[in-house]
Each structure stands twice: as C-alpha cells, then as structure tokens.
Design a protein around this motif. Sequence first.
Motif, PDB file in Angstrom:
ATOM      1  N   THR A 221      37.512  29.191  50.408  1.00 53.94           N
ATOM      2  CA  THR A 221      37.617  29.999  49.192  1.00 53.94           C
ATOM      3  C   THR A 221      36.955  31.349  49.432  1.00 53.94           C
ATOM      4  O   THR A 221      35.860  31.422  49.995  1.00 53.94           O
ATOM      5  N   GLU A 222      37.638  32.409  49.003  1.00 53.41           N
ATOM      6  CA  GLU A 222      37.090  33.758  49.073  1.00 53.41           C
ATOM      7  C   GLU A 222      36.694  34.202  47.670  1.00 53.41           C
ATOM      8  O   GLU A 222      37.211  33.680  46.666  1.00 53.41           O
ATOM      9  N   TYR A 223      35.807  35.188  47.622  1.00 50.29           N
ATOM     10  CA  TYR A 223      35.239  35.583  46.342  1.00 50.29           C
ATOM     11  C   TYR A 223      35.196  37.114  46.219  1.00 50.29           C
ATOM     12  O   TYR A 223      35.089  37.830  47.213  1.00 50.29           O
ATOM     13  N   VAL A 224      35.260  37.557  44.981  1.00 50.97           N
ATOM     14  CA  VAL A 224      35.015  38.949  44.607  1.00 50.97           C
ATOM     15  C   VAL A 224      34.166  38.923  43.343  1.00 50.97           C
ATOM     16  O   VAL A 224      34.467  38.165  42.401  1.00 50.97           O
ATOM     17  N   ILE A 225      33.109  39.733  43.308  1.00 45.92           N
ATOM     18  CA  ILE A 225      32.225  39.784  42.145  1.00 45.92           C
ATOM     19  C   ILE A 225      32.607  40.989  41.297  1.00 45.92           C
ATOM     20  O   ILE A 225      32.807  42.091  41.818  1.00 45.92           O
ATOM     21  N   VAL A 238      33.134  36.174  38.552  1.00 47.75           N
ATOM     22  CA  VAL A 238      33.486  35.872  39.936  1.00 47.75           C
ATOM     23  C   VAL A 238      34.974  35.549  40.006  1.00 47.75           C
ATOM     24  O   VAL A 238      35.474  34.719  39.232  1.00 47.75           O
ATOM     25  N   ILE A 239      35.662  36.219  40.918  1.00 43.58           N
ATOM     26  CA  ILE A 239      37.070  35.931  41.189  1.00 43.58           C
ATOM     27  C   ILE A 239      37.138  35.005  42.399  1.00 43.58           C
ATOM     28  O   ILE A 239      36.540  35.289  43.439  1.00 43.58           O
ATOM     29  N   ASN A 240      37.854  33.889  42.274  1.00 42.99           N
ATOM     30  CA  ASN A 240      38.033  32.929  43.368  1.00 42.99           C
ATOM     31  C   ASN A 240      39.449  33.040  43.902  1.00 42.99           C
ATOM     32  O   ASN A 240      40.411  33.107  43.128  1.00 42.99           O
ATOM     33  N   ILE A 241      39.576  33.052  45.223  1.00 40.60           N
ATOM     34  CA  ILE A 241      40.882  33.075  45.873  1.00 40.60           C
ATOM     35  C   ILE A 241      40.950  31.896  46.827  1.00 40.60           C
ATOM     36  O   ILE A 241      40.220  31.852  47.830  1.00 40.60           O
ATOM     37  N   ILE A 245      45.905  31.411  45.462  1.00 32.71           N
ATOM     38  CA  ILE A 245      45.851  31.369  44.005  1.00 32.71           C
ATOM     39  C   ILE A 245      44.577  32.072  43.547  1.00 32.71           C
ATOM     40  O   ILE A 245      43.481  31.760  44.010  1.00 32.71           O
ATOM     41  N   VAL A 246      44.723  33.010  42.633  1.00 30.73           N
ATOM     42  CA  VAL A 246      43.609  33.807  42.139  1.00 30.73           C
ATOM     43  C   VAL A 246      43.182  33.255  40.779  1.00 30.73           C
ATOM     44  O   VAL A 246      44.000  33.104  39.865  1.00 30.73           O
ATOM     45  N   LYS A 247      41.894  32.945  40.650  1.00 28.10           N
ATOM     46  CA  LYS A 247      41.331  32.472  39.398  1.00 28.10           C
ATOM     47  C   LYS A 247      40.067  33.262  39.087  1.00 28.10           C
ATOM     48  O   LYS A 247      39.344  33.654  39.995  1.00 28.10           O
ATOM     49  N   VAL A 248      39.798  33.447  37.803  1.00 26.37           N
ATOM     50  CA  VAL A 248      38.650  34.238  37.370  1.00 26.37           C
ATOM     51  C   VAL A 248      37.751  33.357  36.516  1.00 26.37           C
ATOM     52  O   VAL A 248      38.228  32.636  35.623  1.00 26.37           O
ATOM     53  N   SER A 249      36.467  33.401  36.804  1.00 24.14           N
ATOM     54  CA  SER A 249      35.518  32.656  35.994  1.00 24.14           C
ATOM     55  C   SER A 249      35.229  33.417  34.708  1.00 24.14           C
ATOM     56  O   SER A 249      35.541  34.598  34.581  1.00 24.14           O
ATOM     57  N   GLY A 250      34.616  32.743  33.770  1.00 21.59           N
ATOM     58  CA  GLY A 250      34.121  33.437  32.596  1.00 21.59           C
ATOM     59  C   GLY A 250      32.831  34.164  32.929  1.00 21.59           C
ATOM     60  O   GLY A 250      32.364  34.178  34.074  1.00 21.59           O
TER      61      GLY A 250
END
Length: 1024
Positions: A221-225, A238-241, A245-250
């Motif tokens: 899993t890759e991440y973007v803050i 935090v964005i998870n890839i 598939i791209v998912k965004v946390s609350g």
Amino acid sequence: MTAEAGGSQEESQAPPLPQGGGNCDSEDVCMMCWITPMPFMNGSVVMNVLVESNGLGLPVDTKSFSININGYVGFVQNAVKVKIGEKLSSLRNVMSLTDPSRPLWSTYAQTPVLILGGFPRNKITFMSDSAFEDFIPIEVGIDSCWIGSLSCPQKVFSSAIVDSICTESTLFIRQNQLVYYFTGKYPILFVNTSGSELWTRILNNVCVKKLNPVFFTKNNTEYVIVLGGGWQEGEFFVINIKDGIVKVSGSLRSGAETVCQFFKIAPCSILWAVYSLNENKIFLLLNKVGTDVHYIVAYYRVKEYFEMVYELPELVPKGSDKGFVMLLGLEPYTNTTLIPRGLALNPFSKMFYIWGNVILESNDMWSYIYLSNFPSNSAIKYFVLSFTGDIAFVTDLEEIWVSKESSIEVKKVYPSEAWTVYNTLQVMKGSPNYGLNWKQSLVTIFFNGEGMQELVYLVDTKGKGRLVKRQFPLDYVLTYDQLISTPNKEMTYKGLNYIRFTHLCPFAVMRLVNLPLPQGFTRMEHYQAEPPEIMEKTGFHDEKSLTVYQGLVYQLLQLHSSYHRSYADPVHDPTWRWWKNKKEDAEYYSYVASNWNSSGGIYVDMANYIKIYNLMPNNLLPGKIYLDKNKYFTFFVYLSIRTAQQSMGETAAENSLDYMWLTVILAHPEYLHASLQRSELISRGSVLYAVTISDRGLYPHQQLSGKNLLKSSVSVQVAHSGMDCYEYTAQGPQMKGNIMVAVNIGCPPGKRLAFDITFTKNHTTSKNKRYFDCIDPDPEMPCFFFSDVFYPFFLIQDMVTGDSGRFNGSYIFKIIGGGAFSIQNIKYFSKEEIFQYNTVNGSETSSLIWLRADTEATVSLDGFHVLSQAQSGILWVCQQKSPCYDIVPQGLSTPDYYFVVRVSNRGVDQTTYCDYALEFIVHVHGLRLSPSRSIYLLKITLAIILGLLFLYVAIYIMGPKVKAIFGKTFRRLEEAFAFRAESSLTFSSSFTSQGSLHYMPSEVSRNSSPPFTMKGTTAPGAAQ
C-alpha cells in the motif's frame, strides 16, 4: 547487458544484427546493431539497464539507464497518445530563468513515471518514464478552477500545478485547493483497475492546503498525506493506494478531537507531516497560529491517539566552533526567530530532521542537535534525502547545500568556487551541457541509483533555452572545494621544492576485503542467457534466431517465477525439469552443431540458460542486505596510513595508526549488534578491522517471505573523515570513509518451505520396515500405507542461493481437506471442521483423523499439535465423525484417500522470522472399514460360509438317496411317456385298418420290454 527489475538480474549477451534486418554483402561495410530480449518481471514496471562491452572489438563506454512501463500513454491510430492531457509542441512561454525550483516527489525506487509541476501561470507538468533522460511537456486535462470562499480562502488564483506526487500506479496533483488523481494502465502489476480515462477529483469537501509524500510502501500500500486548510485548518487525511484503487480516510482524530482540540492549542496549523511506517505513526509539525511556538506531535494510527514529542525553541541557538549544538535547554540563543518549514525522516537510519532556517537533527525524535554550519539567514525551500546517506537541500535563493547523515558537516556546493572550476573544466572538455556565458536556472534536484541528479534550464548566448538533466558533480565539487580551502605551504624535500597540503583525511587507503558471497544477503536473483548459436558463418542473426532467443529467455524466467511446487524436486533448480529428459542427448546435439548441421540452422546449448547461485563479491559493500533471525554479516576493512613520501614532513601524530579508528552506527541497536575486532599490521602501516553485523533475534514479528520488513541501517565511518576523504578512480574522484548499508530485518525474500517427498518416503519405509505402493503408482505423488506411521520431513529452499536444507523448526500440522478415490473428490473443510478434526479439543482422542506416534504432546494455545523434525510421527486413525471414516470400497482393493495438509510455523517456531506456510496432498491407501461395517460384513461372510458348508454336508449325506429317488422317478416318467405313445399308435392302426382286429405292437413297444407277448401272432411283414 544486465537488466535489473523487481529483485532479479538478467545478464544477457546481445547478438549482432545487420541494421534493418537485411542481408549484408561481403564487399560492403555492414551497419550493425545489437539486440537482446528484456522481459519485464510480473509485479514490477521499473527496469534498470547496464550496458557494458564484452571486451572484443572497439571499446564501448559503460552506460546505465532506465526502461520503465508508461501506463499513461496509449496508441491511437498507430500514434502515441498521452492520456493525462495534451502534449505541447514546444517549451516557448513555459519556462523562464526566474521560475523557482520545486521538489520532485515519488515512491522510492519503484515509480515508473515521474511528473514535475510547479510552472507558474500554467497547468503544465513534465512527464518522464526515463528519470528525465527525456520528457514530454503536457498541459494537464483538468479545468482551471478557483473555488475560494470564506471557509476556504485563496489569496491568489493560479492555474499552476503546485503539488505533484508519483506512486507506482497513480499520479496525484493539486491545483489551488483541488486534488486530482490519475491511475495508469498496468496489468503487469495485477491491479484491480484498467486505468483512468480522465483525471478524478477527490476530497471534494476538503479545503486542501498541501500534499505531503510518503516515500515508502507497507503491505503493498502506498500513501499520500493531505493537510487541510481554511475551515479545516489543523486536520489531516491519508490517501491509500492499493492494487490501483484509491481510497481516502476521514479526518484523523483522537476520538472526536483534532490535534488542536486534543492539546487545547487552537487555533493551530499543521505545517508538515511525515509517516513512519516502521512504527505506524505520523509525525506532525504543529504551529500555534499567531505565535512562534512549534511542536512535534506523533499520531498513533492504531490507537488513534496524539502524543506530544518535542517543543521547538522559539529562537535560533548560538553556534559553536564544533559545528553543532546539543539542545538541552541550557544553551544560549540568538535574537533570530527559529522558523521551521518541514520534516524529513529516513526510515533506514531513523534520522529525523526539522528544516527551515535551521537544521535540527535527531535519531530518536526526542533529543536534537542544531547543525550550526548552516546559516540561519538562509531558509530551506525543500529537503531531499537519498536514503543511502546523502542529503541535499535547496534554499529560497536557489542555493544547493549537501550533508551526510550522522554527520555535522554542511557544505554549499552551488553556487561555489569549486562548482565554477568544474564548469570551466567541462567547457574545456567540450561538454554540450556546460557553458561559460550560459545562464541557468535550477528546476529540481533528486537522487537515483547513479547519485545526485539535477534538472536545469539552460539559455545559451543566442537566447535559446532547453531543459537538461545532468548528474550533479558532487564528488568533484567536494574535492575541488577541499583543494581550494585547505591551507598549503612551500617545502623542500630531498632538494626539491613542493607545495604541501595538509592532509585532512586520517588514512591513505581504505579497502574492503573478504566479503561473503553477496546473493545470500542482497537476495538478488541472477540469471544468465546467451543467444543461440547459428549456422550462418557470418555470425549475423536474423528474426528467426532472435525469436528463439526471446522465447528461451522468457521460458527461463517463467520457470522460476512459477516455481511453486509443494513437493521438492530431487534437484533444487527449476531448470532441472526443463532439460532433465534431454541431458543424455546433449553431446549428440553438440556434435551435430559442430558440423554445421543443426536443425533449422540454430543450436541451443542448454548450459547457456541458467540461474547463477555463486556470484563473487566485488569488494564493495552491498547497498542493501537482509538478515533473518540470529544471522550475521561479516566483512573486513583495511586501512593504511601514508608513506613517508606521501606524508612529506607530517608529524607522527598526523600520520599514525592511533589516528585511524573505525566506527559503526546502528539505527536499531535493540535489534542489531555490531562487533569490531582491530588488528594492527605495524610492518605494513595498516589496520585491519573485522566487522560483524548480527541480528539479536529480538524482532517480535513473524511474516511471510519478504513482507513487512523492518527498515534499518548500518553506517560504517572512519573517525575524523567527514567529507574530507576521497580517492581518484578511472571514473573520477570518489568520496571515501563513510558507507551506509540498509539492513532489512525479517524474513528475507526468496525462501520457501517444501515437502521433502524423497526423504519422507525413504525414512517412512525404513521405520516401518516395509513400503506398499498403490496399484497404479504415480511417481509425482507416491502412496503411503494407512497402517504405517507417517514421518513427514520438510526443506527450506532458498530460491536465490540455491541452498536446500532441512527445516529444523517447529510447525503446526493440520488436515484442511480431503477426498476419497480421486483428487477431483477433494473437499476443503470449514474452520469449525478443521478445529474438530485436528485439535486436542476437537474430540476425546486428541483428533479425529490422525494421532501423534510419540507420547509427548506439544500443542499450541488453540489446541493444535506442534510437531518438529525429531517428533514428526503420525498415525492415521480416521475415527467416527471424520470425513475419512467408513469409506466403502469401489472395487476389490482397499479405498484410497487424498488428504490436503497445511503446515505452518507461525507462532510456534523460534528459529526464524519467516512465516512459512505450505499446502500439499498426501495420498494414503489401505483405509480401514468402520467397526460396525466390518462386523456386518463379517456376519454376512459367516452366513454365506455356513450356508455353503451345510449345503455341502447335505449333498454328501443325502446324495445317494436323492440320486436313487430321482432315478426311479425319471424311469417312471419314461414308462409313462412310452405307454402314452403306444396307446396313441394302437388307436391310429385300428382306425385305419378296419379288417384287422389283431394287436400290432409298435416299434417303440418292440424296443421296450413288454411284460407279456402273444404267442402264435406274427406281425405283418415280420418275416420277409
């Protein structure tokens, strides 16, 4: 040529081919090219290529470059079409010398495509799939939006792409407060998407202030803050890839509280965030709005909890002549305000940096030192880590500064006098990328496998501009700077005048010797392939031979990538099955080829397509090693002082063995241990250090091979060397005295557990003094007899080094499925059934399907049996309520059963960090019937036997009487039939012969023995 991708190297020779593929007449000079296949490995889209000469013919310079898969372009009508926007035809009005530089952010070492934004007034990015050896200018296909409001204020509208981050499969950009992503088409990565067609906007309800990169992955899993602004100031996301598939946390909070609310310092602002994947914590640089108060705060993602780590001083400390100041709270301060701008973290070395108009350094995030050699009147704009020990950062004035991790030295390398000297020398050599009167503007700097790189915009004297990537001459500039800044004086030695420089380096020679074989530690698989030999005497290949070559290379790699056999082969090499049936004919094919008679004009030597397991070390420390539990890595460092001629008047203290000391810095001393043994070779003026880096065996996790490794490092430094030691080589000067090796603690990649069917069969036969095979033997899956004790053995196979040794650890043995008579009848059990069939708690007799042959019963916490090599005996029982109970035979032979076995050492083995898991099938024949069915069949059998016995006795005793009765009965029946026939004939004769009243006996009556005969009566025609 060597191609490296995804943890494997392929070394291949490039066969010659006439340019254009046509024939080359003997009287012409042929235009040649060389072609070699380079298949990509599944799961990797990045390939680094090294081209070297084979030593024959004209010399060829060594060249390295990247060949990556670009999933953001496609073919439309045989033309390359960029998917993320419109390709620009020129750079006119795009770049200028006044544009500021910007950082280049991407996932470390696995990003195939890089994009660089930050061009003022334009929504333009530069895209490159070759680390900017070439690039494509693109106008991004998004709307130029500005949705400023009271809740999300925007001071200035700009269409520029202010943040751009590249991951392995996805691109992220920010324009104003809007965030977009674009997923590339990468089927080779096994992603769960076919790729994007348009840019997709995310975080629609978030006022985004900034994007921060996360340079490493965890669990694929890759991440973007994402940092919030406006009405969401002080919040972060935090964005998870994962798998495309791209998912965004609350909003990440502690309960319902943001970080500002948690510490009650609202209003506050998050200036920067870094993600420590080793600890699963996010570190925030927090500012109390309107003040100069800054904090370092840690957020625990699992616990969802904030922790105050460090409060920064509000003023810049006073410098010292040592180049650093320890921040203890008692040091004096200047009147200059300390302005932090960002954070940086190297997960390998655990070095943590706070940067701005100062550089604060820490290795535990609690205690810091201030690097006072960096001037506080210059503010850092962005900070770049190489993750191999080198650091570079760019200031607001576009100055480039460099440093070393675990070092206190900080030096400006551009602009500098040393860089000017290097630039002049390059112009004298005729380099096309340097000029005396050219103007240049820095675009970005970054690190790759070849070192520090820079992108610059050059404008020549004619006003023509171009974008150039060039390797930053770091070693040259540092050595030139040393020559410029080092004091010198004239001296006379043996009647000759010399200029004497003070030697700042404590040693003259530094060599690494007696290194171990590298593959066991680097985990780099190495393949070798050579083109097939052709019967054409010119030696030129054609399309047919190149196709064969490509197919052979593909098959070689495919054999290893798909080698997941649960049963271990007798020879631990996947190519064994490829050639095993052709070995005996190898000499024949070689003989035919030597006479130029090979079929198809091509000869394939099977020895040319191999996997190499014994690469020799090149006297250089590897950049990365892997250590399993209690394993160690040993090497030797040889240091020598200068000779009398080299020292030329130096004092004994300046050129002494007592001045040469080797140090080792561990990033995680709680998990690693280093030992140094010093030996002084006085007659040689040298020191030999034996260095051993070992694992303590305390890492608490057990994982799959190559997964969730702890990133650590070992820094080997010669004391007092700093950035003052170098040596000249054929490639130019190289810095010496400081080596950093990344250490991955955990289960190394390329290890697997295999069922040793050969030893298991032999040992089981020896123990039971017999071996029964099936009626139809299967060499791939031998049978085991139900009534015999089963002794399974396992191997640890190393796919990198080729080692195959006995697995001596403990493991849990489970039956997870099975089926009678055929593999097609196998059915996998549910969790409840697995528990019932295999555990101590599953039945009254420990387990329903099998029992231990020994008396010692070691079980896991959940009741499963724990076996080992010394205690591996298994008895098949198949009790009532088990799936193998009461199997009815389908023929005259006893029934067979196929058990699906799962073996795992997770949680029970203390010899390794590896979580080995293996599933395989055991074929067992000779299953017993259930007691009830056995008794029933016994009753039926006894009844049949007794019935047959009674019948035999009855026949033996009553036989003669029955025979007499049957004989008498048959005679009476014959007489009755004879009388009936005689009466019929008499009636017929009297009816037809009216004048005769005499009785005429028939032929039948004459032949029979009548009871009486009439005398005096003769039948007509009786005497003739």
